[in-house]
Design a protein around this motif. Structure first.
Motif, mmCIF file in Angstrom:
data_model
loop_
_atom_site.group_PDB
_atom_site.id
_atom_site.type_symbol
_atom_site.label_atom_id
_atom_site.label_comp_id
_atom_site.label_asym_id
_atom_site.label_seq_id
_atom_site.Cartn_x
_atom_site.Cartn_y
_atom_site.Cartn_z
ATOM 1 N N ASP A 214 0.821 -1.221 0.000
ATOM 2 C CA ASP A 214 0.000 0.000 0.000
ATOM 3 C C ASP A 214 0.852 1.268 0.000
ATOM 4 O OD1 ASP A 214 -2.372 -1.398 -0.162
ATOM 5 O OD2 ASP A 214 -2.750 -1.349 1.993
ATOM 6 N N ASN A 215 1.967 1.255 0.741
ATOM 7 C CA ASN A 215 2.853 2.423 0.758
ATOM 8 C C ASN A 215 3.509 2.609 -0.608
ATOM 9 O OD1 ASN A 215 2.170 2.057 3.417
ATOM 10 N ND2 ASN A 215 4.192 2.512 4.221
ATOM 11 N N ALA A 216 3.952 1.517 -1.200
ATOM 12 C CA ALA A 216 4.559 1.588 -2.530
ATOM 13 C C ALA A 216 3.541 2.101 -3.542
ATOM 14 C CB ALA A 216 5.092 0.225 -2.946
ATOM 15 N N ALA A 217 2.302 1.646 -3.426
ATOM 16 C CA ALA A 217 1.249 2.106 -4.338
ATOM 17 C C ALA A 217 1.003 3.602 -4.178
ATOM 18 C CB ALA A 217 -0.040 1.327 -4.096
ATOM 19 N N THR A 218 1.060 4.101 -2.956
ATOM 20 C CA THR A 218 0.884 5.539 -2.713
ATOM 21 C C THR A 218 2.000 6.340 -3.376
ATOM 22 O OG1 THR A 218 -0.234 5.097 -0.617
ATOM 23 C CG2 THR A 218 0.694 7.300 -0.909
ATOM 24 N N VAL A 219 3.219 5.868 -3.263
ATOM 25 C CA VAL A 219 4.364 6.557 -3.883
ATOM 26 C C VAL A 219 4.230 6.538 -5.408
ATOM 27 C CG1 VAL A 219 6.868 6.492 -4.232
ATOM 28 C CG2 VAL A 219 5.921 6.148 -1.945
ATOM 29 N N VAL A 220 3.906 5.374 -5.957
ATOM 30 C CA VAL A 220 3.760 5.262 -7.414
ATOM 31 C C VAL A 220 2.626 6.157 -7.908
ATOM 32 C CG1 VAL A 220 3.145 3.693 -9.305
ATOM 33 C CG2 VAL A 220 4.822 2.994 -7.591
ATOM 34 N N THR A 221 1.521 6.192 -7.185
ATOM 35 C CA THR A 221 0.404 7.059 -7.576
ATOM 36 C C THR A 221 0.838 8.519 -7.604
ATOM 37 O OG1 THR A 221 -1.206 5.498 -6.671
ATOM 38 C CG2 THR A 221 -1.958 7.766 -7.006
ATOM 39 N N CYS A 222 1.615 8.943 -6.617
ATOM 40 C CA CYS A 222 2.105 10.322 -6.581
ATOM 41 C C CYS A 222 3.019 10.599 -7.777
ATOM 42 C CB CYS A 222 2.833 10.586 -5.266
ATOM 43 S SG CYS A 222 3.285 12.303 -5.041
ATOM 44 N N VAL A 223 3.891 9.662 -8.088
ATOM 45 C CA VAL A 223 4.771 9.828 -9.259
ATOM 46 C C VAL A 223 3.928 9.973 -10.527
ATOM 47 C CG1 VAL A 223 6.441 8.625 -10.748
ATOM 48 C CG2 VAL A 223 6.779 8.653 -8.272
ATOM 49 N N LEU A 224 2.953 9.094 -10.694
ATOM 50 C CA LEU A 224 2.154 9.095 -11.916
ATOM 51 C C LEU A 224 1.212 10.294 -12.002
ATOM 52 C CD1 LEU A 224 1.396 5.280 -12.147
ATOM 53 C CD2 LEU A 224 3.229 6.596 -13.249
ATOM 54 N N ARG A 225 0.726 10.753 -10.872
ATOM 55 C CA ARG A 225 -0.144 11.933 -10.840
ATOM 56 C C ARG A 225 0.607 13.183 -11.305
ATOM 57 N NH1 ARG A 225 -2.508 11.083 -6.022
ATOM 58 N NH2 ARG A 225 -0.743 11.940 -4.910
ATOM 59 N N ASN A 226 1.922 13.180 -11.114
ATOM 60 C CA ASN A 226 2.758 14.331 -11.470
ATOM 61 C C ASN A 226 3.723 14.002 -12.606
ATOM 62 O OD1 ASN A 226 2.036 16.337 -9.250
ATOM 63 N ND2 ASN A 226 2.438 14.466 -8.115
ATOM 64 N N LEU A 227 3.362 13.042 -13.420
ATOM 65 C CA LEU A 227 4.265 12.513 -14.436
ATOM 66 C C LEU A 227 4.754 13.562 -15.426
ATOM 67 C CD1 LEU A 227 5.634 9.925 -15.316
ATOM 68 C CD2 LEU A 227 3.647 9.421 -16.740
ATOM 69 N N ALA A 228 3.874 14.401 -15.922
ATOM 70 C CA ALA A 228 4.291 15.396 -16.917
ATOM 71 C C ALA A 228 5.350 16.342 -16.343
ATOM 72 C CB ALA A 228 3.080 16.187 -17.419
ATOM 73 N N ILE A 229 5.171 16.739 -15.096
ATOM 74 C CA ILE A 229 6.147 17.626 -14.445
ATOM 75 C C ILE A 229 7.479 16.899 -14.281
ATOM 76 C CG2 ILE A 229 6.699 18.829 -12.282
ATOM 77 C CD1 ILE A 229 3.596 19.215 -11.981
ATOM 78 N N LEU A 230 7.427 15.659 -13.817
ATOM 79 C CA LEU A 230 8.656 14.896 -13.599
ATOM 80 C C LEU A 230 9.389 14.635 -14.907
ATOM 81 C CD1 LEU A 230 7.404 12.391 -10.895
ATOM 82 C CD2 LEU A 230 8.941 14.341 -10.575
ATOM 83 N N ILE A 231 8.662 14.362 -15.959
ATOM 84 C CA ILE A 231 9.292 14.156 -17.271
ATOM 85 C C ILE A 231 9.979 15.427 -17.725
ATOM 86 C CG2 ILE A 231 8.777 13.800 -19.726
ATOM 87 C CD1 ILE A 231 6.668 11.710 -18.801
ATOM 88 N N ARG A 232 9.303 16.539 -17.572
ATOM 89 C CA ARG A 232 9.878 17.829 -17.975
ATOM 90 C C ARG A 232 11.144 18.140 -17.176
ATOM 91 N NH1 ARG A 232 5.336 20.413 -17.954
ATOM 92 N NH2 ARG A 232 5.499 21.223 -15.845
ATOM 93 N N LYS A 233 11.126 17.839 -15.880
ATOM 94 C CA LYS A 233 12.278 18.123 -15.013
ATOM 95 C C LYS A 233 13.418 17.121 -15.214
ATOM 96 C CE LYS A 233 10.319 21.370 -12.356
ATOM 97 N NZ LYS A 233 10.830 22.665 -12.038
ATOM 98 N N ASP A 234 13.131 15.993 -15.847
ATOM 99 C CA ASP A 234 14.123 14.927 -15.997
ATOM 100 C C ASP A 234 14.867 14.979 -17.336
ATOM 101 O OD1 ASP A 234 15.246 12.467 -14.786
ATOM 102 O OD2 ASP A 234 14.349 11.482 -16.532
ATOM 103 N N THR A 235 14.642 15.994 -18.128
ATOM 104 C CA THR A 235 15.236 16.015 -19.469
ATOM 105 C C THR A 235 16.756 15.989 -19.443
ATOM 106 O OG1 THR A 235 14.963 18.405 -19.533
ATOM 107 C CG2 THR A 235 13.281 17.089 -20.643
ATOM 108 N N GLN A 236 17.373 16.606 -18.452
ATOM 109 C CA GLN A 236 18.840 16.600 -18.393
ATOM 110 C C GLN A 236 19.371 15.358 -17.685
ATOM 111 O OE1 GLN A 236 19.893 20.342 -16.598
ATOM 112 N NE2 GLN A 236 20.117 21.320 -18.603
ATOM 113 N N ASP A 237 18.744 14.969 -16.576
ATOM 114 C CA ASP A 237 19.235 13.831 -15.789
ATOM 115 C C ASP A 237 18.963 12.485 -16.462
ATOM 116 O OD1 ASP A 237 20.029 15.586 -13.843
ATOM 117 O OD2 ASP A 237 18.315 15.219 -12.537
#
Length: 183
Positions: free
Chosen positions: A29-52
């Motif tokens: 359940d904790n892992a699912a909560t973390v994954v949901t947060c990542v996926l809910r903010n996916l577009a932002i994370l993708i944009r911020k990850d362009t260099q890394d």
């Protein structure tokens, strides 16, 4: 909010690496909560990850969580992708290696569940089918040149999709996905 604090960590290379190392050892359940947060903010994370370009390294950790999830978590994950960031997440997902890998993992796991779990409630199946239809629509609307290849070629996606969409859409999607490293 907690999403903002988490995003702050995820915008740092070491933060993404830490999440990748921690996900497989968290309770489901904790892992699912973390994954949901990542996926809910996916577009932002993708944009911020362009260099890394660290997000694709999270594919195996997120995939581990997905492979150990039930349909209710898969539905939450897919809803987070589709509904997060006013719909920008799904478009970003199909155009990014990490995003496409997560989508493929979700569909592959769902096919496994549908093959083994004959007692899926009709409401859950209908909701999942609607979400799969939205993913198919996006995959077919994005120009083929803009679609990303997943980290690993998945299996069973077209079989799963054919459960929920018409034959024409299923065939078009199968042809489109075949061009991505023989999915």
């Amino acid at each position: 909010s907690s999403d903002e604090q988490f995003l702050h960590w995820m915008c740092i290379r070491k933060g993404k690496s830490l999440v990748g190392r921690v996900l497989p050892i968290l309770p489901r359940d904790n892992a699912a909560t973390v994954v949901t947060c990542v996926l809910r903010n996916l577009a932002i994370l993708i944009r911020k990850d362009t260099q890394d370009e660290v997000l694709p390294q999270l594919s195996s950790s997120v995939g581990h969580v997905v492979r150990n999830s039930h349909l209710d978590h898969l539905t939450s994950f897919l809803q987070a992708i589709i509904q997060g960031n006013d719909g920008a997440n799904l478009t970003a997902a199909v155009q990014n290696k990490f995003g496409m890998s997560v989508l493929c993992s979700l569909l592959t796991r769902a096919e496994t569940l549908f093959n083994t779990d004959v007692d899926t409630p009709l409401e859950e199946e209908a909701l999942w089918g609607d979400l799969v239809g939205q993913v198919c629509k996006e995959l077919l609307s994005v120009p083929e040149a803009n679609l990303a290849s997943p980290v690993k070629p998945p299996t069973g996606i077209t079989v799963h999709v054919s459960r929920f969409v018409d034959k024409q859409t299923s065939t078009a999607l199968e042809q489109r996905l075949r061009s991505l490293h023989g999915i």
